[in-house]
Structure formats: structure tokens, C-alpha cells
Design an enzyme around this catalytic site. Structure first.
Site: not given
Length: 321
Positions: A138, A263, A291
Site C-alpha cells: 500500500s 480494491d 486491499h
């Protein structure tokens, strides 16, 4: 190139919110015997690096996401998988994320890469020739890709992996402020505001912070804190300059990018086109995965996470088992 990821969960695990919430909320961090190292930075600040116990061999550096740390299940799970593959794994925390407030008013952000070459140079100085790779999740993946694109063929990394990357920060800030995604935003915003409270209590904010208890979006927070603390004029300027998408053509290190089309932190529009990728990059796009999820099975035998198998498999030709 962009390829279809070999991730195909059972039907009852295909919901993007199940994929996001279950592994990141209900999975217990895998316990490992870790050694913490304090890495001093040239600007007088520091970061912490938590090492797995293996004494020698290739090194794989893991970078966590927004407000992540060694207690994040995805981070501990990846450390365990890399350790099991026969490598030394180390979680390199961003400033202030290791449980100890950093010294300077500044904190960290999605484009913060200054500590990366410091740490890699430190490892190389101690062990010349040691093979190294990096894995970013991320926010950490965005920072890693940005740095790889900025530095081209001078990184000295054998390979890299980036998972669930917010390639366009502005687009992602809008997407996570929509519908059910606001639940994720609320949770992360609560953590960010708690981090500000800790810095205020430690007396290291550096300016009188504006009222922030009422803030509910990333854009509000980044306008008030992230931008002024790190030299950006406002949130838009920060998003424009730090989004990793623009740096993808410059990547020369063999790199795997893993992303889920569903996501919930971002919109489909953030996914780059094949023409934006360098010849050194392989992009694997999964239809499902949420995610930092990618849970392939869940049952009495525990949770199986596909990325914890895919990442070692990708790195193995570059590092060896």
C-alpha cells in the site's frame, strides 16, 4: 506487461470487503523472534528495523502501509513467509510508526523515500555483496515504486514487489471517501489523529496544529498536516508529486506489482496501462483480493494468503533459497 494473477479464491471469499477486513482484522499477527535495530538518519531523526532471527543470507526489506507496524498481520505474515523461504527478512518502519515517536516535527507520507537508501547503504556497508530485495504494501508500495523509478538502475536491489499500491493518491483519496469505503477511511483517520496527539504530547509537531478532531477525510488531514510538515503547498501538490504512477516508466529493477481490480481503497482508474510500465516490471492483476488481502483459503487449518506464496516464488530466482 500486465498479466492475469493466478489468484482464484472460492466464491465465498470473493467479496472485496471480506478480502480486506478478514485478514487485516481477524488474523492474529504471526509471532516471530525479532531483533530491533535503530537506524540513525542524516537529518537527526531515526527509524526502527525489526529483523527476523536468521544470521546470514539474502535480505528482504518489508515496507508497511499507512499507520502500519510490526503488529500488522500482512507485515508479520510476509516476514514469516520470507523467513521460511530461507532469507533474512526485516520490517523497516516509517518514522514514528514503531511505537516510539520520532524526534523531528516531520512524520512520514506516501512519497517518503529518504530512509530507504540510508538503510540499504547501511546493510551493504556491513555486508558487501549481500543480495537484497524489497516488498512494499500500500503506502509502502507507493514509496517503493516512486524510489525505484527515481533511482533507475542505481538501487542495487536484485528485485522488488509492490502490493495494493495507491498509484494515484488524489484519485484514491476521493475513492475512499465514497460509500462503504468511508469505514476504512474512518478507521485510518482515527489512527492518524492519534499519531498527531502523540506528537503534540511529545512537543515535536513544530507548529500550532489546527483543530483536527473534526477532520474526516484524508484530503483534510493532508492539507492540514502532511503537506505543511513535508514541504508541499497543499494536499493536491502532495498527491501530484508523490503518486507513484508517474515514476513507473523509470523502474529498472525487476519488479512485480500485485493488484486487485476490486480494491475498495481505490477506483479502477488508478490501474496503469501496460504502456506506462517499464520492461523490468510485471503487473499481475487479480479480479478479486481487496486491499492487502488475497486470502485463498480459510478454515480450521488457518488462513492461507496467496501473496505470501507468490512473493517468495517471484524473488527466488533473484535471491535463491
Amino acid at each position: 506487461m500486465i498479466a492475469r494473477a493466478a489468484f482464484n479464491p472460492p466464491w465465498w471469499l470473493r467479496n472485496r470487503h471480506v478480502q480486506t477486513i478478514v485478514p487485516n482484522t481477524f488474523r492474529h499477527p504471526i509471532r516471530l523472534e525479532l531483533h530491533r535495530e535503530t537506524v540513525e538518519l542524516p537529518d537527526g531523526d531515526f527509524v526502527h528495523a525489526d529483523w527476523t532471527p536468521r544470521a546470514e543470507g539474502p535480505v528482504v526489506v518489508v515496507l508497511h502501509g499507512l499507520e502500519g507496524n510490526i503488529g500488522s498481520p500482512y507485515a508479520s505474515g510476509m516476514l514469516h513467509a520470507l523467513h521460511a523461504a530461507g532469507w533474512r527478512a526485516v520490517l523497516l518502519h516509517f518514522r514514528g510508526c514503531s511505537g516510539v515517536p520520532n524526534r523531528l516535527p516531520r512524520a512520514y507520507h506516501s512519497g517518503d523515500t529518504a530512509h530507504l537508501p540510508v538503510f540499504f547503504d547501511l546493510v551493504r556497508a556491513r555486508e558487501p555483496g549481500v543480495p537484497m530485495a524489497a516488498v512494499g504494501f500500500s503506502l509502502g508500495g507507493n514509496a517503493l515504486l516512486k524510489w525505484l523509478g527515481e533511482t533507475g538502475d542505481t538501487t542495487h536491489l536484485k528485485a522488488a514487489v509492490a502490493i495494493s499500491v495507491p498509484f494515484d493518491l488524489g484519485e484514491c483519496a476521493t475513492a475512499i471517501d465514497t460509500g462503504f469505503a468511508k469505514v476504512y477511511q474512518y478507521r485510518l483517520m482515527r489512527r492518524l489523529k492519534n499519531s498527531v496527539r502523540r506528537k503534540v504530547a511529545a512537543g515535536v509537531v513544530g507548529f500550532d496544529p489546527p483543530p483536527y478532531d473534526h477532520m474526516s477525510t484524508f484530503t483534510q488531514f493532508d492539507d492540514a498536516f502532511t503537506a505543511p510538515l513535508h514541504g508541499y503547498s497543499d494536499a493536491k501538490d502532495y498527491y501530484t508529486r508523490c503518486s507513484s504512477r508517474q515514476f513507473l516508466p523509470g523502474i529498472r529493477t525487476p519488479t512485480l506489482i500485485v493488484h486487485a481490480a476490486d480494491d475498495p481503497f481505490m477506483s479502477p482508474g488508478v490501474v496503469p496501462e501496460a504502456a506506462e510500465l517499464s520492461a523490468s516490471t510485471r503487473f499481475e492483476l487479480a479480479a478479486h483480493g481487496g486491499h492487502t488481502g488475497f486470502v485463498s483459503s480459510l478454515g480450521m487449518g488457518g488462513m492461507r494468503v496467496w501473496t505470501e506464496e507468490r512473493v517468495p516464488a517471484f524473488l527466488d530466482p533473484y535471491l535463491g533459497g
